[in-house]
Design a protein around this motif. Structure first.
Motif, PDB file in Angstrom:
ATOM      1  N   SER A   1       0.825  -1.207   0.000  1.00 53.30           N
ATOM      2  CA  SER A   1       0.000   0.000   0.000  1.00 53.30           C
ATOM      3  C   SER A   1       0.863   1.263   0.000  1.00 53.30           C
ATOM      4  CB  SER A   1      -0.912   0.017   1.227  1.00 53.30           C
ATOM      5  OG  SER A   1      -1.570   1.268   1.341  1.00 53.30           O
TER       6      SER A   1
ATOM      7  N   LYS B   1      -0.693   4.203   0.729  1.00 55.57           N
ATOM      8  CA  LYS B   1      -1.648   5.116   1.352  1.00 55.57           C
ATOM      9  C   LYS B   1      -0.944   6.298   2.018  1.00 55.57           C
ATOM     10  CE  LYS B   1      -5.638   5.042   4.518  1.00 55.57           C
ATOM     11  NZ  LYS B   1      -5.222   5.983   5.571  1.00 55.57           N
TER      12      LYS B   1
ATOM     13  N   LYS C   1     -14.560   0.187   0.927  1.00 56.17           N
ATOM     14  CA  LYS C   1     -15.218   0.212   2.233  1.00 56.17           C
ATOM     15  C   LYS C   1     -14.361   0.891   3.293  1.00 56.17           C
ATOM     16  CE  LYS C   1     -17.152  -2.878   5.761  1.00 56.17           C
ATOM     17  NZ  LYS C   1     -17.412  -4.294   6.134  1.00 56.17           N
ATOM     18  N   ASN C   2     -13.061   0.631   3.268  1.00 61.97           N
ATOM     19  CA  ASN C   2     -12.171   1.169   4.299  1.00 61.97           C
ATOM     20  C   ASN C   2     -11.298   2.319   3.789  1.00 61.97           C
ATOM     21  OD1 ASN C   2     -12.896  -0.804   6.342  1.00 61.97           O
ATOM     22  ND2 ASN C   2     -11.816  -2.290   5.052  1.00 61.97           N
ATOM     23  N   LEU C   3     -11.627   2.829   2.606  1.00 62.49           N
ATOM     24  CA  LEU C   3     -10.872   3.936   2.011  1.00 62.49           C
ATOM     25  C   LEU C   3      -9.376   3.644   1.944  1.00 62.49           C
ATOM     26  CD1 LEU C   3     -12.650   7.046   3.602  1.00 62.49           C
ATOM     27  CD2 LEU C   3     -13.070   5.975   1.381  1.00 62.49           C
ATOM     28  N   LYS C   4      -9.052   2.428   1.485  1.00 62.56           N
ATOM     29  CA  LYS C   4      -7.654   2.035   1.364  1.00 62.56           C
ATOM     30  C   LYS C   4      -7.296   1.541  -0.035  1.00 62.56           C
ATOM     31  CE  LYS C   4      -6.956   0.763   6.233  1.00 62.56           C
ATOM     32  NZ  LYS C   4      -6.556  -0.315   7.164  1.00 62.56           N
ATOM     33  N   THR C   5      -8.300   1.479  -0.923  1.00 66.60           N
ATOM     34  CA  THR C   5      -8.070   0.960  -2.259  1.00 66.60           C
ATOM     35  C   THR C   5      -7.755   2.099  -3.225  1.00 66.60           C
ATOM     36  OG1 THR C   5      -9.651  -0.823  -1.843  1.00 66.60           O
ATOM     37  CG2 THR C   5      -9.036  -0.399  -4.143  1.00 66.60           C
TER      38      THR C   5
END
Length: 376
Positions: free
Chosen positions: A255, A257, A279-283
């Motif tokens: 990641s 991020k 869903k978790n704002l990590k993609t």
């Protein structure tokens, strides 16, 4: 990399690619999209008697030799000997130029425009018309002591060259002054068929335009395109839990991020697709999607940009990587709602020092052929 944010532009997609070959030198690729109404733009050929105005920052030694410097061999001592080749940005000055160029009463005065990139005055002004009389003494400078060569080739940033009719010079300079920008007349379009550059009253450059249009001496190089078609099969490994975890631990897979969140993706209120979703704002998002900035209006027109590259594949098979770069970037574009038929492709080539090695020259040749094959 944060310069876009500094001048008020959203950075809606950021990615880094890692490889041992990038340790000594790295390449940064970025782009900005903008648009204006058609009736704001003239796009006319300069005529004898027209004037060239330089607007923006002052000229210094920073950036002298910057374009060619990117191709030089560098080591630990380069920071002491070549640091002046690096241009120094000025975000405030750039923002003022943006504001100036968003006024239709200004853009309608401009017949032709160039930014000061590689080559400085010699290119930005030297290419703007077929015949020119350029006076380097009129350039605003950051400090005293610059010679004619430095003034001609400095790549100091935040400078633009514009061609206007002689009757419009005063009006353009006044508009620039309202944005607290320097604007000076530095050249005149002539009918001599030559680019003539003067410094301290002496002509230091006198080149025929027909010679300049040849781009200098023609060069040729032998290239040998070679790749092992069985390379992929030899390196194929079974997908096991251990191999899966090992793959996730690679820098090019892990990641980013933290890197992405170092940049402002909201400034300017144009961002349609946030850089991280799911869903978790990590993609990471597949594309950068932004509306075209307009003044005092709203719009549903967006610019979609994507990219495609795999450094592992590029090292193994440049031909395949050239083709897959096209396929991957267009696939992301379509998946993001774009139309591939309206896409425009831009290719950035980055290879080791090629010298006279035919095998090394074969690598960019393969990549170009692969990219061409994907489009046919």
């Amino acid at each position: 990399s944060s310069y876009g944010n500094q001048i008020g532009l959203a950075t809606s997609q950021v990615a880094e690619i890692y490889d041992p070959g990038y340790k000594a030198k790295r390449m940064e690729v970025g782009y900005v999209a903008g648009a204006v109404p058609k009736n704001w733009v003239r796009r006319e050929a300069p005529l004898p008697g027209d004037r060239v105005i330089m607007v923006g920052g002052k000229t210094g030694r920073d950036g002298v030799g910057g374009a060619s410097g990117s191709s030089k061999v560098q080591d630990e001592t380069s920071i002491n000997t070549l640091s002046a080749e690096v241009q120094k940005g000025d975000a405030v000055e750039e923002r003022k130029i943006q504001r100036l160029f968003r006024k239709p009463e200004v853009t309608r005065l401009i017949k032709k425009c160039n930014d000061f990139g590689a080559g400085g005055v010699s290119v930005a002004i030297g290419e703007i018309a077929d015949s020119l009389h350029i006076n380097l003494d009129k350039l605003p400078t950051k400090y005293a002591g610059l010679n004619g060569t430095e003034l001609a080739i400095s790549e100091s940033q935040e400078r633009m060259a514009v061609v206007v009719e002689a009757k419009d010079v005063a009006a353009f300079i006044e508009h620039a002054s309202q944005e607290n920008l320097l604007a000076v007349e530095v050249a005149e379009v002539t009918d001599s068929g030559r680019m003539q550059v003067y410094w301290r009253g002496e002509m230091i450059v006198d080149l025929d335009r027909t010679f300049l249009d040849t781009a200098g001496t023609q060069k040729s190089m032998n290239a040998t395109a070679f790749c092992d078609v069985n390379e992929e099969k030899k390196n194929t490994t079974p997908l096991t839990l251990e191999q899966f975890k090992k793959e996730l631990g690679k820098l090019n897979v892990a990641s980013q991020k933290g890197l992405i969140e170092n940049f402002d993706s909201h400034v300017g209120r144009t961002t349609v697709l946030m850089p991280l979703g799911g869903k978790n704002l990590k993609t990471p998002s597949l594309a950068s999607v932004n509306t075209i900035p307009v003044l005092h209006k709203s719009t549903t027109t967006v610019a979609i940009s994507t990219w495609g590259f795999s450094v592992d594949l590029a090292n193994k098979n440049p031909f395949l990587m050239g083709g897959y770069a096209v396929v991957e970037s267009l696939a992301k574009l379509v998946a993001s709602g774009g139309n591939h038929k309206n896409a425009r492709l831009s290719f950035q080539e980055y290879f080791e020092k090629l010298g006279a090695d035919a095998v090394k020259w074969g690598k960019p040749l393969q990549a170009l052929l692969g990219a061409l094959e994907a489009q046919l």
